[in-house]
Design an enzyme around this catalytic site. Structure first.
Site, PDB file in Angstrom:
ATOM      1  N   TYR A 129       0.807  -1.214   0.000  1.00  0.00           N
ATOM      2  CA  TYR A 129       0.000   0.000   0.000  1.00  0.00           C
ATOM      3  C   TYR A 129       0.840   1.265   0.000  1.00  0.00           C
ATOM      4  CZ  TYR A 129      -4.410   2.429   0.596  1.00  0.00           C
ATOM      5  OH  TYR A 129      -5.510   3.212   0.399  1.00  0.00           O
ATOM      6  N   TRP A 131       2.706   2.877   2.276  1.00  0.00           N
ATOM      7  CA  TRP A 131       2.850   3.754   3.437  1.00  0.00           C
ATOM      8  C   TRP A 131       3.944   3.295   4.397  1.00  0.00           C
ATOM      9  CZ3 TRP A 131       0.811   8.462   4.266  1.00  0.00           C
ATOM     10  CH2 TRP A 131      -0.293   8.856   3.498  1.00  0.00           C
TER      11      TRP A 131
END
Length: 793
Positions: A129, A131
């Protein structure tokens, strides 16, 4: 006594240059800071001296770095190690066996090769993702996608949980999504020109310290203070008063959750009915305004969407709706919609209706007027920093064309071969046999975690790179311990950031942790493409190479040696003319600067969407009743509407083991806000342990009574580590993760976006001895002989 809840954690005090000079520079998604070493081995974050509003999340860094849940060594789930790959009903219920690095790498490489040979590359899902770190080289998503692309390809994901609905919708109605997501009025322009902000979803201060790559100078709090000093009024449209700081002059419209579209239509009706709209603007700059107006006025379905109609749905008095519409027409008005509104069933509608409302006012393209999407959703929205593309690791091509919208991961795993609609196309889910995940925690982002647990039991093998024993790591078969950003060298900076930061290594890796690049390089070597993956470079050589390529085309950039020694380089300032809204040229001459829509104009009705014939996304903004809202049939049985929004005390689930997040727990669990009247009706007192439940599951939380939420609404932030109590089906989370309660359905068949913002629930005081919170300790770890490991941290 419960620990006091922190509704909006205060910013860290700014640092002086001398304190920062003694620290090792680094950056993060919550901003740039230095790391100062303390006697006894601890660390202290020192805010960057240029930051006027350092993030409160800095306080969570020291506790998370060496927390007991850090993963020290490679580990393999015992059942997978003893019986081989294959689906498992409950992956997370088994202990892990710690193994040497070479053994873990050999097992993972052999399984990747087996799945490729027996099922093809489309049977591999590359989950990441993005992050995990603000660093541009050690960016987990780039590293994993580069590796899997060179491996032969993989099934990928598109868009995000945060604004995936908008990214699909906006090309139909404005062309380039950046026109509204990145190109609306800057904060200085708003401060200078805007007289009224109508903020659907507010401008939540808790989000403005976070952006991908970080922001060295957090300026939004200062701009909000400037608005307050100037006297700019804000109409806060939200069931949560904390969705706007107390400073600006505020009129609170505590709307029923999930009904913003109805309120927007009621405002639009008043503008049309009273002739307060700008017909000349509609004729020149929009397409389909006649279709939209006919719907609002009731000419197409016999129901006028007037203020009385809207009031019955949204709960705002009709006279307040009419008065607000008149004020909007009489002022330089900015209509804003947060990303949270599109994280819901039919989430396309409030974005589209908000744009249509702004178009009726005729102010789109004017300084400080028109439409904005994402103010308060991310720290760089409205920022005026440079738009320079920073150095980054190229991912390379992915030979496999298959992909999913990211919020459909459980559908992908549970329903191989099934077809679904997405963005006007009919697609089919591949049969995934191996999930390789690095950088991200789907057991934070995803909805209906009981369903996600079943989905994670279906693949043959799940490989995870993780820093801590999160729920995702606990649901893996092979776990590689990953370093944090403080334990490696990198450089980082965010979109519109003012600085490129040299991220010096400031801590030794925990245990045997390795960075993702080292793990993937070792796997690539075993699979025959190690030299191609690394290109013969060490991580330091990659940094020098990527920086050198970037510096060669960036005027004034120093040498790598000078940059690294200085710890940063302040990027050239953006020319003043670039701070204007991207729609200003379109407004000046729509013929010379048309949008990339079929009409070249803003499409208030879209023939392309209408032609798809989707019942959950018609060809113009419309009120579509969601399955879960206060007017739904289930509301009689589940009378409270849960808002599961972003937390103030951590980034997603990162730093949940840090001091700032832990200080906000109540009764040892995540804090649940509820109105005193709702609490009294259930005999709940402040600080009580409560059970929040619906048909999908339940969780325990600590009650916080406040009048800053609308009656009938409860707020439980996301990000508490998922901690399912054994023997409960549907799941009971002991820690307070709201995604055991949210629905895993798409926003619509157009976008397939996330709907994690809302859910109908009931709340009751928990009686008896509560189950313990266990996620703050590692899972059961065994040594190679099957005994409990004596090498636990």
């Amino acid at each position: 006594m419960p620990v006091p809840w922190i509704p909006s954690a205060p910013a860290s005090p700014p640092a002086d240059a001398d304190s920062y000079a003694d620290a090792s520079p680094t950056t993060s998604h919550w901003g740039a800071f230095g790391v100062r070493h303390l006697p006894g081995g601890g660390i202290e974050p020192v805010p960057h001296p240029a930051d006027p509003s350092p993030s409160p999340l800095l306080g969570g860094v020291p506790g998370a770095l060496r927390h007991v849940t850090r993963i020290h060594r490679p580990a393999v789930r015992r059942g997978w190690l003893e019986h081989g790959s294959g689906p498992r009903e409950r992956r997370a219920d088994e202990p892990f066996v710690e193994v040497p690095w070479d053994e873990a790498l050999d097992l993972a490489a052999a399984e990747l090769d087996r799945v490729r040979r027996e099922h093809g590359n489309r049977a591999v899902f590359g989950g990441s993702y993005g992050w995990a770190s603000a660093g541009r080289f050690h960016h987990a998503q780039s590293q994993l996608h580069r590796f899997l692309g060179q491996f032969g390809g993989f099934t990928s994901s598109r868009n995000s949980y945060s604004n995936g609905t908008s990214y699909v919708l906006l090309p139909y109605i404005v062309g380039d999504p950046e026109m509204v997501l990145r190109g609306a009025s800057s904060w200085p322009t708003i401060t200078a020109h805007t007289e009224l902000i109508v903020a659907f979803g507010g401008i939540p201060a808790k989000n403005v310290h976070v952006t991908p790559g970080g922001v060295t100078r957090h300026t939004t709090p200062g701009h909000l203070a400037a608005l307050a000093a100037r006297g700019t009024r804000v109409a806060l449209v939200s069931p949560l008063r904390d969705d706007l700081p107390d400073g600006p002059a505020t009129d609170w419209y505590p709307v029923r959750p999930a009904t913003d579209t109805a309120l927007m239509l009621g405002l639009a009706h008043t503008l049309l009915h009273e002739g307060l709209h700008d017909q000349a603007f509609l004729d020149r700059y929009t397409a389909g305004s006649d279709v939209f107006a006919a719907y609002v006025l009731g000419k197409t379905d016999g129901t006028a969407k007037d203020a009385d109609w809207a009031s019955a749905i949204c709960g705002i008095p009709a006279d307040r709706i009419r008065a607000l519409a008149r004020r909007m027409a009489d002022a330089r008005t900015l209509v804003t919609v947060t990303w949270s509104l599109q994280r819901a069933q039919h989430g396309e509608q409030p974005v589209w209706a908000g744009l249509a409302l702004a178009a009726l006012l005729g102010q789109i393209g004017l300084p400080g007027g028109g439409f904005g999407h994402g103010y308060g959703s991310m720290g760089d929205t409205g920022d005026t920093g440079p738009q320079t593309r920073l150095p980054h690791l190229p991912q390379g091509p992915n030979p496999v064309p298959d992909f999913i919208p990211c919020a459909r991961i459980a559908d992908l795993l549970l329903h191989p071969g099934e077809s679904y609609d997405y963005d006007g196309a009919r697609l089919r889910y591949p049969d995934i046999r191996l999930v390789h995940w690095a950088g991200g925690n789907p057991f934070h982002h995803h909805q209906d975690l009981g369903r996600l647990r079943r989905a994670f039991g279906r693949p043959d093998t799940v490989i995870v790179h993780e820093t801590h024993w999160t729920a995702t790591a606990r649901h893996a078969d092979i776990v590689f311990p990953a370093t944090t950003a403080l334990e490696r060298e990198d450089f980082g900076g965010g979109r519109h950031d003012t600085h490129l930061i040299a991220m010096h290594r400031s801590a030794d890796p925990v245990g045997e942790a390795r960075d993702d690049h080292a793990v993937l390089a070792a796997l690539a070597g075993r699979l025959g493409f190690g030299e191609r993956f690394t290109e013969g470079r060490t991580p330091r050589q990659w940094l020098e190479h990527l920086y050198g390529e970037w510096a060669a085309r960036t005027e004034g950039a120093p040498s790598f040696e000078d940059f690294w020694a200085a710890g940063e380089w302040q990027l050239p300032e953006q020319p003043a003319q670039q701070t204007r809204t991207l729609l200003a040229d379109f407004r000046a001459d729509p013929g010379a600067a048309p949008l990339t829509t079929p009409s070249g104009r803003i499409e208030l009705a879209s023939a392309r969407i209408a032609a798809l014939g989707l019942p959950d996304c018609p060809g113009h903004p419309a009120w579509l009743e969601p399955d879960e809202w206060p007017g739904a049939p289930d509301a009689a049985r589940l009378p409270l509407l849960l808002i599961a929004n972003q937390p103030a005390t951590r980034l997603h689930s990162q730093l949940d083991t840090g001091a700032v997040s832990l200080a906000a727990k109540v009764a040892g669990r995540e804090a649940l806000q509820l109105h005193p009247a709702d609490a009294a009706a259930r005999s709940i007192s402040d600080g009580d342990l409560v059970r929040v439940f619906n048909d999908r599951g339940a969780c325990l939380a600590g009650a916080v009574l406040t009048g800053r939420v609308r009656p009938g609404v409860v707020r439980l932030p996301t990000g508490a580590w998922f901690d399912p109590v054994p023997g409960h089906e549907p799941p009971l989370c002991a820690h307070g993760n709201p995604n055991v309660l949210t629905a895993d359905i798409p926003s619509s068949r157009l976008s397939q976006g996330c709907v994690g913002q809302h859910a109908l629930v009931e709340v009751e005081r928990y009686e008896g001895d509560p189950p313990p919170v266990t996620v703050r300790r590692p899972p059961v770890l065994l040594d190679s002989d099957g005994a409990t490991s004596d090498r636990l941290p």
